[in-house]
Design a protein around this motif. Structure first.
Motif, PDB file in Angstrom:
ATOM      1  N   HIS A 360       0.765  -1.359  -0.008  1.00  0.00           N
ATOM      2  CA  HIS A 360       0.017   0.020  -0.102  1.00  0.00           C
ATOM      3  C   HIS A 360       1.057   1.164  -0.031  1.00  0.00           C
ATOM      4  O   HIS A 360       0.369   2.293   0.112  1.00  0.00           O
ATOM      5  N   THR A 361       2.188   1.114   0.149  1.00  0.00           N
ATOM      6  CA  THR A 361       3.151   2.147   0.235  1.00  0.00           C
ATOM      7  C   THR A 361       2.946   3.186  -0.951  1.00  0.00           C
ATOM      8  O   THR A 361       2.867   4.465  -0.711  1.00  0.00           O
ATOM      9  N   ASP A 362       2.781   2.749  -2.224  1.00  0.00           N
ATOM     10  CA  ASP A 362       2.729   3.624  -3.304  1.00  0.00           C
ATOM     11  C   ASP A 362       1.627   4.667  -3.242  1.00  0.00           C
ATOM     12  O   ASP A 362       1.478   5.569  -3.714  1.00  0.00           O
ATOM     13  N   SER A 363       0.288   4.073  -2.786  1.00  0.00           N
ATOM     14  CA  SER A 363      -0.641   4.750  -2.680  1.00  0.00           C
ATOM     15  C   SER A 363      -1.031   5.775  -1.296  1.00  0.00           C
ATOM     16  O   SER A 363      -1.377   6.759  -1.343  1.00  0.00           O
ATOM     17  N   LEU A 364       0.029   5.429  -0.192  1.00  0.00           N
ATOM     18  CA  LEU A 364      -0.139   5.999   0.852  1.00  0.00           C
ATOM     19  C   LEU A 364       0.900   7.149   0.818  1.00  0.00           C
ATOM     20  O   LEU A 364       0.813   8.289   1.432  1.00  0.00           O
ATOM     21  N   PHE A 365       2.030   7.190   0.143  1.00  0.00           N
ATOM     22  CA  PHE A 365       2.947   8.088   0.224  1.00  0.00           C
ATOM     23  C   PHE A 365       2.548   9.353  -0.260  1.00  0.00           C
ATOM     24  O   PHE A 365       3.212  10.334   0.610  1.00  0.00           O
ATOM     25  N   PRO A 366       1.934   9.727  -1.094  1.00  0.00           N
ATOM     26  CA  PRO A 366       1.627  11.037  -1.533  1.00  0.00           C
ATOM     27  C   PRO A 366       1.011  11.688  -0.176  1.00  0.00           C
ATOM     28  O   PRO A 366       1.239  12.847  -0.033  1.00  0.00           O
ATOM     29  N   ILE A 367      -0.183  11.057   0.195  1.00  0.00           N
ATOM     30  CA  ILE A 367      -0.796  11.893   1.358  1.00  0.00           C
ATOM     31  C   ILE A 367       0.007  11.984   2.746  1.00  0.00           C
ATOM     32  O   ILE A 367      -0.013  12.806   3.432  1.00  0.00           O
ATOM     33  N   LEU A 368       1.150  10.955   2.650  1.00  0.00           N
ATOM     34  CA  LEU A 368       1.867  11.103   3.954  1.00  0.00           C
ATOM     35  C   LEU A 368       2.812  12.423   3.639  1.00  0.00           C
ATOM     36  O   LEU A 368       3.181  13.124   4.751  1.00  0.00           O
ATOM     37  N   LEU A 369       3.262  12.606   2.710  1.00  0.00           N
ATOM     38  CA  LEU A 369       4.225  13.786   2.347  1.00  0.00           C
ATOM     39  C   LEU A 369       3.373  15.071   2.266  1.00  0.00           C
ATOM     40  O   LEU A 369       3.815  15.912   3.050  1.00  0.00           O
ATOM     41  N   ARG A 370       2.038  14.937   1.956  1.00  0.00           N
ATOM     42  CA  ARG A 370       1.262  16.047   2.072  1.00  0.00           C
ATOM     43  C   ARG A 370       1.057  16.562   3.357  1.00  0.00           C
ATOM     44  O   ARG A 370       0.790  17.603   3.728  1.00  0.00           O
ATOM     45  N   THR A 371       0.837  15.467   4.520  1.00  0.00           N
ATOM     46  CA  THR A 371       0.671  15.696   5.786  1.00  0.00           C
ATOM     47  C   THR A 371       1.772  16.387   6.516  1.00  0.00           C
ATOM     48  O   THR A 371       1.618  17.133   7.419  1.00  0.00           O
ATOM     49  N   PHE A 446      13.947   4.942   0.647  1.00  0.00           N
ATOM     50  CA  PHE A 446      14.449   6.079   1.222  1.00  0.00           C
ATOM     51  C   PHE A 446      14.822   7.215   0.244  1.00  0.00           C
ATOM     52  O   PHE A 446      14.691   8.393   0.374  1.00  0.00           O
ATOM     53  N   TYR A 447      15.695   7.002  -0.887  1.00  0.00           N
ATOM     54  CA  TYR A 447      15.884   7.818  -2.140  1.00  0.00           C
ATOM     55  C   TYR A 447      14.672   8.422  -2.591  1.00  0.00           C
ATOM     56  O   TYR A 447      14.583   9.756  -2.776  1.00  0.00           O
ATOM     57  N   LYS A 448      13.657   7.859  -2.738  1.00  0.00           N
ATOM     58  CA  LYS A 448      12.454   8.273  -3.405  1.00  0.00           C
ATOM     59  C   LYS A 448      11.971   9.378  -2.424  1.00  0.00           C
ATOM     60  O   LYS A 448      11.401  10.432  -2.639  1.00  0.00           O
ATOM     61  N   PHE A 449      11.874   8.868  -1.067  1.00  0.00           N
ATOM     62  CA  PHE A 449      11.288   9.884  -0.040  1.00  0.00           C
ATOM     63  C   PHE A 449      12.255  11.213  -0.100  1.00  0.00           C
ATOM     64  O   PHE A 449      11.672  12.353  -0.067  1.00  0.00           O
ATOM     65  N   MET A 450      13.577  11.145  -0.165  1.00  0.00           N
ATOM     66  CA  MET A 450      14.376  12.344  -0.208  1.00  0.00           C
ATOM     67  C   MET A 450      14.084  13.251  -1.499  1.00  0.00           C
ATOM     68  O   MET A 450      13.996  14.606  -1.339  1.00  0.00           O
ATOM     69  N   ILE A 451      13.742  12.529  -2.587  1.00  0.00           N
ATOM     70  CA  ILE A 451      13.679  13.257  -3.530  1.00  0.00           C
ATOM     71  C   ILE A 451      12.313  14.291  -3.361  1.00  0.00           C
ATOM     72  O   ILE A 451      12.375  15.377  -3.822  1.00  0.00           O
ATOM     73  N   ASN A 452      11.317  13.484  -2.985  1.00  0.00           N
ATOM     74  CA  ASN A 452       9.986  13.955  -2.851  1.00  0.00           C
ATOM     75  C   ASN A 452       9.718  15.101  -1.889  1.00  0.00           C
ATOM     76  O   ASN A 452       9.192  15.976  -1.906  1.00  0.00           O
TER      77      ASN A 452
END
Length: 701
Positions: A360-371, A446-452
């Protein structure tokens, strides 16, 4: 004595008169039936349903005489039921279930009074049929009459007492959804009572309640943000939430293997386990695994009966839970405590069931970043915990890792929170200075998180200004600080928006130089003793070139004084702006801070640190006559006369040995890189200035 043989013929005509328009006739019919029942007593029980039906109509009769007559008959019938052991509960329940939905106050009172009587009879087990009438009872609890509400509360209280006494015989699963619905009621009493029941159900039934988790969370989460007016509901909801969370265990992540021997409906189950095994072993997160876990309730029930007592009898429907949590995060109107609870749930699920959660991480990732843009620091902290767990969990390893890291790193949860120092960087550092920050402690997210994260800072400058430092400092506590700086520097090197790159580098540099969380990293950079620390210096340096003053401060931190002096020499060719001078000003203030104590002490050793003194004089010459100029000037006046400081020749300085350790760094190449980056900045500034001039001209025209 033989009246029992003719009861059908006696009762039916009398009951017909109950519907007559004349109230006197209805009263006499009531009296006649009373006498029949009084004589026949227990023999009337086979006709109980028709008697109950007739009485329930009279309970709401407008004529007071008829009503009081019906009450006498009602009491007599209750006595007979109480003393008899031949009452047929099974055939009575359908009628009770139908009548319990009546909206008439008197009919409701009549129904509740009968439920209380039946509950009190030891031989009658009404608890078995509670799922049939529970919904109706909760509806009656919302009645306008205080007296009826009180009676209904008592009845529900008695049921709950029985449930606590004898949990094994309770049909928890059949009542779970009824409670979920009433936990969302607008009436406070209904909501509080349903929530108290839910609390007991979760604590008594345990994992039997897991299949209903998504519904329970839908009901419970909004209550966590209630104010003090609904304090009781909030407290009970909190207990429900905590208890439900404890039911999720690490075994829920391995349910694939446990399910095969248990399921007799062999074909569907075996197909499912196959597809799950595929998804777990090699599938990408969020692909084939999405719909697998939505099992029909009937299958869950059959599963729980098939299991032996030691097995986990229920399956966690993770899809449903994640969907509810996701919806709550997207809903901007929900309160802070609810958002925190949602993030705690996500963190808990990533810890307990990481393999399933990564689908589910790919679907949760954007909203977690927005939070991260939330106004509450507490919410941001929890959000960062979830993101850090995603970025460091071994379950998040997917393809794209080096051969040394990929498969081996996956099954070792020991590495979860203990980032390796040094060696991981050299193992992945085949590319020399550009080595990848993705070490075995960090996964492909991790790298994806840093980029975003950097993208978010770029698009939302206010977030960077107000919370940027806070977010990065917290991440340095949660993850490996070296990895964070290494990867961010790596990404900023390729940043096309040069103004943002400069701002971001300035922010990172301030954090590096001032925050207590980075003490260890500063020490590592200060001495440049290891190859890893030198690699890190070069990586940071290349990005720090976006901002000339931060590059000098990095050289001061790493004791590269000659290089700092060479850089300051180049400042003469740069465009000196107000912002530039402000940054020099800030650097001078920093030199006076405790972090640069060692640098100030090195000013005593004039002979071995000539470039440090030259570099500081260089800064002094850049500054206009300001308070920072005065500050640095005073400091340099304190530098002792080298003639006075001379001592016996024997003592060799440590600085020389340090320089030889850092000899592997190609400083000439770094200077060229600095020139190149600054050239780009100059070009970009001129383009910006040209654009604004054009706009002004257009405005004038």
């Amino acid at each position: 004595q033989d009246s029992g043989l003719y009861l059908k013929e006696l009762i039916e005509p009398v009951l017909t008169c109950f519907n007559d328009a004349d109230s006197r006739l209805r009263y006499y019919a009531c009296e006649a039936l009373y006498n029949i029942v009084k004589v026949a007593r227990g023999s009337v029980l086979p006709h109980f349903n028709v008697l109950f039906d007739g009485l329930s109509k009279l309970a709401a009769d407008p004529d007071p005489n008829v009503k009081s007559g019906s009450e006498l008959l009602d009491r007599l019938l209750k006595d007979i039921v109480t003393e008899s052991n031949q009452f047929d509960l099974v055939s009575f329940i359908p009628l009770l279930r139908e009548r319990i939905y009546s909206n008439n106050q008197y009919a409701r009172q009549f129904i509740i009074s009968w439920i209380l009587v039946l509950e009190s009879v030891p031989d009658i087990n009404l608890l078995d049929y509670l799922p049939e009438i529970l919904d109706g009872l909760f509806q009656i609890l919302g009645d306008n009459s205080k007296e009826i509400r009180k009676m209904c509360e008592v009845a529900l209280g008695e049921f709950l007492k029985e449930i606590k006494k004898n949990p094994p015989s309770v049909k928890f699963a059949e009542m779970a959804n009824i409670l979920v619905i009433h936990c969302q009621a607008s009436d406070d009493l209904i909501q509080l009572t349903a929530m108290c029941w839910m609390r007991e159900f979760i604590q008594l039934a345990g994992r039997v309640m897991l299949p209903y988790s998504s519904g329970i969370l839908t009901a419970v989460l909004p209550c966590l943000s209630y104010d003090d007016r609904k304090k009781n509901i909030k407290e009970v909801a909190n207990v429900c939430n905590q208890s439900l969370m404890k039911l999720v265990i690490p075994e829920d992540d391995d349910v694939d293997e446990a399910k095969q021997p248990m399921s007799t409906p062999a074909e569907p189950a075996s197909e499912e386990t196959l597809s799950k095994a595929e998804a777990v072993s090699g599938g990408q997160p969020g692909q084939a695994a999405v719909d697998i876990w939505v099992l029909p309730l009937s299958f869950l029930h059959s599963l729980s009966f098939l299991c032996s007592s030691e097995r986990i009898p229920v399956t966690l429907n993770l899809d449903g839970i994640v969907q509810v949590l996701d919806c709550h995060l997207h809903d901007t109107s929900i309160g802070m405590m609810t958002r925190i609870a949602v993030l705690k749930w996500l963190y808990h699920l990533y810890i307990k069931t990481p393999r399933k959660m990564f689908r589910h991480t790919d679907s949760l990732f954007p909203i977690l970043l927005r939070t991260l843009s939330d106004e509450s620091d507490e919410v941001i902290l929890k959000d960062l915990e979830v993101l850090a767990e995603i970025a460091s969990s071994p379950a998040g390893q997917t393809e794209g890792q080096g051969p040394a890291e990929g498969p081996e790193a996956r099954p070792s949860p020991v590495e979860l929170h203990v980032p390796g120092r040094g060696s991981p960087l050299s193992s992945s550092g085949t590319k020399g200075l550009e080595c990848s920050p993705s070490t075995p402690t960090m996964n492909s997210y991790f790298y994806k998180f840093m980029i975003n994260l950097l993208k978010r800072f770029s698009s939302e400058r206010k977030l960077l200004e107000t919370r940027g430092a806070f977010i990065i400092r917290q991440l340095c506590l949660l993850l490996n600080a070296e990895n964070i700086f290494h990867s961010m520097a790596d990404i900023l090197l390729r940043e096309e928006d040069l103004k943002f790159a400069s701002t971001m580098v300035h922010t990172l540099n301030t954090i590096l130089l001032t925050s207590s969380e980075l003490f260890q990293l500063r020490n590592q950079l200060k001495d440049l003793k290891t190859q890893e620390s030198r690699n890190l210096f070069c990586c940071l340096y290349r990005s720090w070139c976006h901002n000339p003053v931060t590059t000098v401060s990095l050289c001061f931190l790493t004791q590269n004084y000659k290089h700092a002096y060479d850089l300051i020499q180049k400042f003469g060719d740069l465009e000196v702006t107000v912002d530039f001078l402000t940054e020099v000003d800030k650097l001078v203030q920093l030199i006076e801070c405790p972090i640069f104590t060692y640098l100030r002490l090195q000013l005593l050793d004039v002979k071995n640190n000539p470039y440090l003194i030259k570099a500081l004089y260089g800064l002094l010459m850049l500054l206009p006559q300001s308070s920072a100029f005065q500050l640095l000037s005073h400091r340099l006046q304190c530098v002792p006369n080298p003639e006075l400081m001379q001592t016996a020749e024997g003592l060799k300085p440590s600085a020389g040995s340090k320089r030889s350790a850092a000899a592997s760094i190609d400083y000439a190449e770094l200077l060229q890189h600095f020139d190149k980056v600054q050239g780009k900045h100059l070009e970009a500034r001129h383009q910006r200035a040209g654009r604004s001039e054009q706009l002004e001209r257009r405005a004038v025209l």
